[in-house]
Scaffold this active site. Structure first.
Site, PDB file in Angstrom:
ATOM      1  N   ARG A   1      -3.690   4.123  -1.450  1.00  0.00           N
ATOM      2  CA  ARG A   1      -4.179   2.997  -2.240  1.00  0.00           C
ATOM      3  C   ARG A   1      -3.638   1.654  -1.765  1.00  0.00           C
ATOM      4  NH1 ARG A   1      -2.897   5.534  -8.292  1.00  0.00           N
ATOM      5  NH2 ARG A   1      -3.482   7.672  -7.787  1.00  0.00           N
TER       6      ARG A   1
ATOM      7  N   HIS B   1       0.843  -1.195   0.000  1.00  0.00           N
ATOM      8  CA  HIS B   1       0.000   0.000   0.000  1.00  0.00           C
ATOM      9  C   HIS B   1       0.872   1.237   0.000  1.00  0.00           C
ATOM     10  CE1 HIS B   1       0.430   1.667   4.141  1.00  0.00           C
ATOM     11  NE2 HIS B   1       0.816   0.439   4.423  1.00  0.00           N
ATOM     12  N   CYS B   2       0.286   2.339  -0.490  1.00  0.00           N
ATOM     13  CA  CYS B   2       0.963   3.634  -0.407  1.00  0.00           C
ATOM     14  C   CYS B   2       0.111   4.525   0.487  1.00  0.00           C
ATOM     15  CB  CYS B   2       1.161   4.228  -1.800  1.00  0.00           C
ATOM     16  SG  CYS B   2      -0.390   4.554  -2.684  1.00  0.00           S
ATOM     17  N   ALA B   3       0.167   5.830   0.296  1.00  0.00           N
ATOM     18  CA  ALA B   3      -0.542   6.738   1.200  1.00  0.00           C
ATOM     19  C   ALA B   3      -2.049   6.617   1.097  1.00  0.00           C
ATOM     20  CB  ALA B   3      -0.118   8.181   0.919  1.00  0.00           C
TER      21      ALA B   3
END
Length: 469
Positions: free
Chosen positions: A31, A27-29
């Site tokens: 998504r 995951h990113c910030a």
């Protein structure tokens, strides 16, 4: 009753074809990023209807589910807790997706991987810069019967420590993150980045101000510290990490602990100071000069262009490269005014505000209760500077994509206003509502610019777009 994150995680896994269809996830910030075995097994409509999902998309070989900040971390942890799914770090996933997308997308993805861990520090520093500018502003102090001369010198020194440190050590942060992204030992990156700004080298800012002279090596090569530079540290990280990987394959295990870091330091310090540093610092200077030229175009042209096309660039997935441009604008004094401000931020804020207005118009105009329920939270997310839910969940997929186009026009109109009135931010990486803290010295103009962008995107969408029934 709201569903638990465990329930949401189970629904996500089921909708994308089960655990056996997941190669890895990270995951990113905002998504949840999933590498799938067979994308044909994904039921995209089913995923879109899961609670808290704000949109989905394929990008860089990944199926990305937009949850928003905070929520994505909890869903990710819930997926982890279910077991039976191959977890991956973002850097590992990047390797899996390395062959996906064109060259520009790959470069942008790399910039994103490097800058995402650094951005919180730069955001905080930018906000502190804005606050310092306010408390030292003569007009603000006048309200309290004070003047800038009355501010305690030690307090001013403390504020400079707060606001200058992150940008001075930016090469350390970039080299650390680059080593991590490219598969090296991050601690080696920290030391090599520190070498680039060693106190034994003339400070780049002092040299630029004429207070010191570069050191001369080999009779012709000028060398200074690389305070605030990005590209030299990035390429030191890239080459250093690859060198470390190669050395670990050929150096015997019994000598690895001593020989590998020693050789990495010796080779990369020479390359960094005498080859990579001078070459890419020159490239950086040229890029910065071109950026300043574009931002300085008359008649609001820069605002129209950047405000109008920025969100298209977001859709292509190559917008992370702008982090580099913004950090350089904040790091380098303007050759004419001497100020360290970011003229790029208000233009992308206008672009985002245009999409916000278009999303609000869709939410108010549609009779589809489900679309209303999606549009308003997406608009709120956009107001906080995250437009992906608005773009992918509403503006691009409804009304044959016309809301997105109207939002682009709204962004161009707001960008024109920002350029004409020369709006500039004291920091980077936050926009619209949080971005107000970067414009405390010009807040009325900033609010008006945001209102114009939102209003234009809203009015155009509401009056000119016929929504699908």
């Amino acid at each position: 009753m709201a569903k638990s994150y465990e329930e949401i995680a189970k629904e996500v896994i089921e909708a994308i074809g089960g655990k056996e269809n997941i190669s890895s996830f990270a995951h990113c910030a905002t998504r949840l990023r999933i590498m799938v075995v067979d994308k044909d097994k994904i039921d995209k409509d089913k995923v879109d209807n899961i609670e808290k999902v704000k949109g989905t998309m394929f990008n860089s070989g990944q199926f990305q589910i937009i949850f928003g900040t905070g929520t994505v971390n909890k869903v990710y942890e819930a997926v982890q807790g279910l077991g039976g799914v191959s977890e991956s770090s973002v850097s590992d996933m990047k390797k899996e997706a390395a062959k996906q997308g064109n060259v520009i997308q790959r470069i942008s993805r790399t910039f994103g991987d490097i800058f995402v861990p650094i951005i919180p520090v730069l955001v905080a520093t930018g906000l502190l810069m804005g606050l310092r500018n306010v408390i030292t502003n003569p007009d603000f102090l006048k309200l309290f019967g004070a003047t800038p001369k009355g501010i305690n010198e030690n307090f001013l020194l403390y504020t400079r420590i707060l606001t200058d440190t992150a940008f001075v050590i930016l090469p350390v942060l970039v080299a650390w993150s680059s080593f991590k992204v490219f598969g090296g030992s991050p601690v080696l990156g920290i030391v090599l980045g520190a070498m680039l700004i060693s106190g034994e080298l003339p400070n780049a800012y002092v040299v630029a101000a004429g207070g010191a002279k570069p050191l001369t090596f080999f009779g012709f090569l000028p060398v200074v510290g690389y305070q605030g530079s990005v590209l030299p540290a990035l390429f030191v990280g890239l080459i250093g990490a690859k060198l470390e990987q190669r050395l670990r394959k050929i150096v015997p295990d019994v000598l690895d602990l001593l020989v590998t870091p020693f050789l990495v330091f010796v080779v990369m310090s020479v390359l960094g100071l005498f080859v990579i540093g001078p070459v890419f610092h020159s490239v950086e200077t040229i890029i910065l000069g071109v950026t300043r030229w574009i931002l300085g175009l008359p008649f609001g042209i820069a605002g129209i262009v950047i405000g109008g096309v920025h969100q298209i660039i977001v859709v292509t997935g190559v917008h992370h490269i702008f982090n580099f441009l913004e950090s350089q604008l904040l790091n380098t004094p303007d050759p004419i005014t001497g100020e360290k401000l970011n003229a790029f931020n208000p233009l992308i804020t206008a672009a985002m505000s245009g999409q916000l207005g278009a999303t609000l118009a869709v939410g108010l105009k549609t009779k589809d209760l489900k679309l209303k329920a999606l549009a308003f939270p997406s608009a709120l997310s956009a107001a906080l500077g995250i437009t992906e839910p608005a773009i992918y969940g509403v503006n691009l997929v409804k009304g044959k994509g016309k809301p997105f186009v109207m939002g682009l026009i709204g962004g161009a109109i707001g960008g024109f206003f920002a350029s004409v009135f020369k709006l500039k931010a004291t920091g980077m990486a936050v926009t619209i509502v949080p971005g107000m803290l970067l414009f405390l010295n010009s807040l009325p103009l900033y609010i008006l610019m945001v209102a114009i962008s939102i209003g234009a995107g809203f009015a155009l969408t509401y009056t000119m777009v016929k929504l699908d029934k």
